[in-house]
Design a protein around this motif. Structure first.
Motif: not given
Lengths: 217, 217
Positions: B181-196
């Protein structure tokens, strides 16, 4: 201040400070004599940043130098984000990742503007691939909750950056937030799991839980 | 199936399978002759779990054994959570963490039921201490957004566990979810940062962003 004072105030050995200078992690001081230089609060701040990146963030010297160079450059902030992301992420080869897992990540992030080579997209796909391999199917939108939470955090990250006064402070926060934010979230998630677990299964909770309270004013 | 088939199906060398058995990560097969044993799908599933923990989760053999033992035990689920958390977290000494940072973490988690020695509480405090050292003050509730997001994810984690049919599946999901879960969240957070970031600063966005779409049916 002199090097010895900088060492004392930053609680960092002189040898480490000289190493940071050789590795271009820290600018040299202003020369005041053949063997003397003067340092100021910008040097102190930079030493603390470098130590945070390396000691807490676990970055290599090369990765720390890449993000320090991005902070000091005139790159647009969005590119600084990119450098920070690539420096603190395992860079995966898209060709090595299962196409089905990539498609599932894209479905979770439906509607997001994300580059195909975003390191987070590839890392998340690689995690989904592992879930697959151990036979774990997401029936109930478990991973969608992660995406919602990631969006919440990314909005807060950008809010924080937007509110800062100048480019250097913004760039530093992008870098520090990327590196330390993962560690902060993972810690808070573990605490939140204990909290939710204690609420749902009060009888089986192993430790004498306590309700945290705001510090007294 | 025989050992050779188990190796082929799991894409895992026989030497590795034998190593897992010696390290008590994998039960031995059912004896069918002096030098033969029979394996079934539970062995295959366990091999994939162990590899996920060690290869993707980055756990040591000792840490993987601790979580496997917790899965196989009759421990209440909340204790299995505790074992998983401690196995995949750096264990910090509370005495080494600044009291002010601990108080600030408790303020962020106000109202949560969390043990004083929860490894996530200590890890989050240590991150806040580093933010302090580099002179970063949280003026605008940045960290509170992390806590809200962590609560969202923890609720989803527990929902997923609650929905599973038996204790072994629940315990396995607790462990896998904590590690991956840690690894999944950290990946999604980076993608979300690019999106925002792409939404807020469209002109400066460095890469040709694309809007991700759900896979075609």
């Amino acid at each position: 201040m002199k090097m010895a004072q900088l060492s004392a105030v930053s609680d960092t050995p002189i040898a480490t400070i000289k190493f940071y200078q050789r590795e271009n992690l820290l600018p040299v001081g202003e020369r005041t004599g053949p063997n003397q230089a003067r340092y100021d609060s910008t040097h102190l701040r930079r030493i603390r940043l470098v130590r945070g990146l390396i000691d807490v963030g676990g970055l290599s010297v090369a990765a720390a130098r890449a993000v320090i160079e991005a902070i000091d450059s005139e790159l647009p902030l969005s590119e600084t984000f990119g450098v920070a992301q690539r420096s603190v992420s395992d860079l995966l080869d898209p060709a090595g990742i299962d196409a089905g897992a990539l498609a599932r990540v894209d479905a979770i992030m439906a509607g997001w503007c994300v580059s195909a080579d975003n390191p987070g997209r590839l890392a998340a796909a690689s995690v989904l691939e592992t879930f697959d391999e151990i036979g774990h199917v997401d029936h109930r939108g478990w991973f969608a909750a992660y995406a919602s939470a990631a969006l919440l955090v990314a909005e807060a990250d950008l809010d924080e950056v937007d509110a800062l006064p100048d480019r250097e402070a913004k760039a530093e926060t992008v870098v520090v937030g990327t590196v330390l934010g993962d560690a902060l979230f993972s810690g808070l998630r573990r605490a939140a799991q204990e909290h939710v677990s204690a609420l749902r299964y009060p009888a089986t909770h192993p430790n004498p839980a306590r309700v945290t309270e705001p510090p007294e004013e």
